[in-house]
Design a protein around this motif. Structure first.
Motif, PDB file in Angstrom:
ATOM      1  N   ALA A  35       0.862  -1.186   0.000  1.00 35.03           N
ATOM      2  CA  ALA A  35       0.000   0.000   0.000  1.00 35.03           C
ATOM      3  C   ALA A  35       0.893   1.228   0.000  1.00 35.03           C
ATOM      4  CB  ALA A  35      -0.919   0.018   1.219  1.00 35.03           C
ATOM      5  N   SER A  36       0.462   2.273  -0.698  1.00 35.50           N
ATOM      6  CA  SER A  36       1.231   3.507  -0.723  1.00 35.50           C
ATOM      7  C   SER A  36       0.285   4.692  -0.870  1.00 35.50           C
ATOM      8  CB  SER A  36       2.250   3.495  -1.877  1.00 35.50           C
ATOM      9  OG  SER A  36       1.584   3.411  -3.117  1.00 35.50           O
ATOM     10  N   VAL A  37       0.651   5.787  -0.227  1.00 32.57           N
ATOM     11  CA  VAL A  37      -0.139   7.016  -0.299  1.00 32.57           C
ATOM     12  C   VAL A  37       0.806   8.154  -0.665  1.00 32.57           C
ATOM     13  CG1 VAL A  37      -1.639   8.620   0.915  1.00 32.57           C
ATOM     14  CG2 VAL A  37      -1.762   6.176   1.437  1.00 32.57           C
ATOM     15  N   ALA A  38       0.587   8.735  -1.833  1.00 33.59           N
ATOM     16  CA  ALA A  38       1.390   9.884  -2.270  1.00 33.59           C
ATOM     17  C   ALA A  38       0.563  11.156  -2.145  1.00 33.59           C
ATOM     18  CB  ALA A  38       1.836   9.686  -3.712  1.00 33.59           C
ATOM     19  N   VAL A  39       1.187  12.214  -1.614  1.00 36.20           N
ATOM     20  CA  VAL A  39       0.510  13.485  -1.398  1.00 36.20           C
ATOM     21  C   VAL A  39       1.203  14.558  -2.243  1.00 36.20           C
ATOM     22  CG1 VAL A  39      -0.121  15.241   0.292  1.00 36.20           C
ATOM     23  CG2 VAL A  39      -0.150  12.816   0.940  1.00 36.20           C
ATOM     24  N   ARG A  42       4.593  16.765  -1.384  1.00 35.33           N
ATOM     25  CA  ARG A  42       5.430  16.076  -0.392  1.00 35.33           C
ATOM     26  C   ARG A  42       6.254  15.014  -1.100  1.00 35.33           C
ATOM     27  NH1 ARG A  42       4.329  14.023   5.591  1.00 35.33           N
ATOM     28  NH2 ARG A  42       5.973  12.444   5.755  1.00 35.33           N
ATOM     29  N   GLY A  44       8.212  11.680  -2.017  1.00 39.32           N
ATOM     30  CA  GLY A  44       8.043  10.288  -1.629  1.00 39.32           C
ATOM     31  C   GLY A  44       6.606   9.929  -1.287  1.00 39.32           C
ATOM     32  N   GLU A  45       6.445   9.075  -0.291  1.00 41.48           N
ATOM     33  CA  GLU A  45       5.138   8.597   0.149  1.00 41.48           C
ATOM     34  C   GLU A  45       4.975   8.803   1.642  1.00 41.48           C
ATOM     35  OE1 GLU A  45       5.419   4.530  -0.837  1.00 41.48           O
ATOM     36  OE2 GLU A  45       5.269   4.823  -3.009  1.00 41.48           O
ATOM     37  N   LEU A  46       3.729   8.762   2.085  1.00 42.41           N
ATOM     38  CA  LEU A  46       3.476   8.831   3.516  1.00 42.41           C
ATOM     39  C   LEU A  46       3.912   7.517   4.170  1.00 42.41           C
ATOM     40  CD1 LEU A  46      -0.066  10.476   3.763  1.00 42.41           C
ATOM     41  CD2 LEU A  46       2.172  11.560   3.999  1.00 42.41           C
ATOM     42  N   PRO A  47       4.618   7.593   5.289  1.00 41.15           N
ATOM     43  CA  PRO A  47       5.012   6.351   5.979  1.00 41.15           C
ATOM     44  C   PRO A  47       3.782   5.676   6.586  1.00 41.15           C
ATOM     45  CG  PRO A  47       5.612   8.272   7.284  1.00 41.15           C
ATOM     46  CD  PRO A  47       5.129   8.796   5.966  1.00 41.15           C
ATOM     47  N   LEU A  48       3.643   4.389   6.363  1.00 36.81           N
ATOM     48  CA  LEU A  48       2.510   3.638   6.864  1.00 36.81           C
ATOM     49  C   LEU A  48       2.994   2.538   7.805  1.00 36.81           C
ATOM     50  CD1 LEU A  48       0.474   3.175   3.549  1.00 36.81           C
ATOM     51  CD2 LEU A  48       0.123   4.908   5.321  1.00 36.81           C
TER      52      LEU A  48
END
Length: 289
Positions: A35-39, A42, A44-48
């Motif tokens: 799973a990955s969430v890019a904003v 910002r 890279g990606e949000l750390p999950l």
């Protein structure tokens, strides 16, 4: 040497009908579900954290001979009979297979439910009455478990305590059964690693007991209650919070305590209006990655 059994049948057959070959895998380390969430704006990606793990597969490689169940070599006919026996063993489809893993001679076995997912055509040497059969087992529940549950109890409230029955676990235990004997008011049990908690915010009077089945997400209260018996439903009075509380009651999560080899689960039990009769018990099977 590590070995497996399936539905109670050893894959290192005592009469030599078949045996596990060196290509057989040990239990694999499961991977996290991707799973990955890019904003925007910002890098890279949000750390999950807290990602679920994927189902695992185990590859078995079996060397099959022409030996009979009593160890008499029956040539090609015996080889065919042994292959048919293995086909019947692994070909069950109306339920999951009961697979046990024994890591070494004298070590405790662990179990998992699995199914065979990949077709396999054996390599056969008919003249020598030998064959090699590869089998891929899929473990949909990911975790391997103790075969039998262990019990643990404490009267310590207000300070973290180690659940010794779960020592050595490497995966969270999601289906523990809790039994609390009153009196206690505002009972709350917290997993100290994740911060997830379970609460019974009403008063459990003296002479009453509460059983909470975390795996079934239900609770029952009665004057006397067994680990598996029936009693008055009290599920509606149970409150949960913390990570994952929307779809489970309490995840008892291990962590290294004194070293990476010393893993344990710690809980914090809280409540008021208790006496020497107040008792918190737990029954569970350890879980392993």
């Amino acid at each position: 040497m590590a070995t497996y059994t399936v539905d109670g049948v050893p894959l290192d057959h005592p009469a030599g009908c078949w045996k596990l070959l060196a290509a057989t895998q040990v239990r694999p380390l499961p991977g996290a579900r991707g799973a990955s969430v890019a904003v925007p704006g910002r890098p890279g990606e949000l750390p999950l954290v807290g990602a679920d793990v994927e189902a695992t597969t185990v590859g078995l490689s079996l060397g099959v001979t022409g030996a009979s169940p009593v160890g008499v070599d029956q040539g090609a006919a015996g080889l065919d009979a042994n292959l048919q026996a293995l086909y019947g063993l692994f070909g069950v489809r109306h339920r999951l297979l009961d697979v046990r893993y024994i890591p070494a001679l004298g070590a405790a076995e662990v179990g998992a439910e699995a199914t065979v997912t990949a077709a396999s055509e054996p390599q056969v040497w008919m003249g020598a009455a030998r064959a090699r059969l590869a089998v891929v087992l899929r473990v949909p529940g990911v975790f391997w478990r103790d075969v039998s549950p262990s019990t643990w109890s404490t009267r310590t409230l207000g300070a973290p305590v180690r659940v010794s029955a779960l020592d050595g676990s490497t995966a969270p235990v999601l289906d523990a059964v809790l039994r609390v004997t009153g009196p206690v008011t505002g009972l709350r049990i917290t997993d100290t690693v994740t911060g997830g908690w379970l609460s019974y915010p009403v008063t459990l009077p003296a002479g009453r007991a509460l059983r909470v089945h975390c795996g079934r997400m239900d609770a029952h209260e009665a004057a006397s209650i067994t680990w598996d018996g029936t009693a008055a439903n009290a599920t509606g009075r149970v409150v949960t919070g913390g990570p994952g509380s929307g779809f489970r009651f309490l995840a008892l999560t291990p962590r290294p305590v004194t070293s990476v080899h010393d893993r344990g689960v710690q809980v914090l039990v809280q409540g008021a209006d208790t006496t020497d009769a107040t008792l918190v018990e737990l029954r569970a099977r350890r879980a392993f990655l």
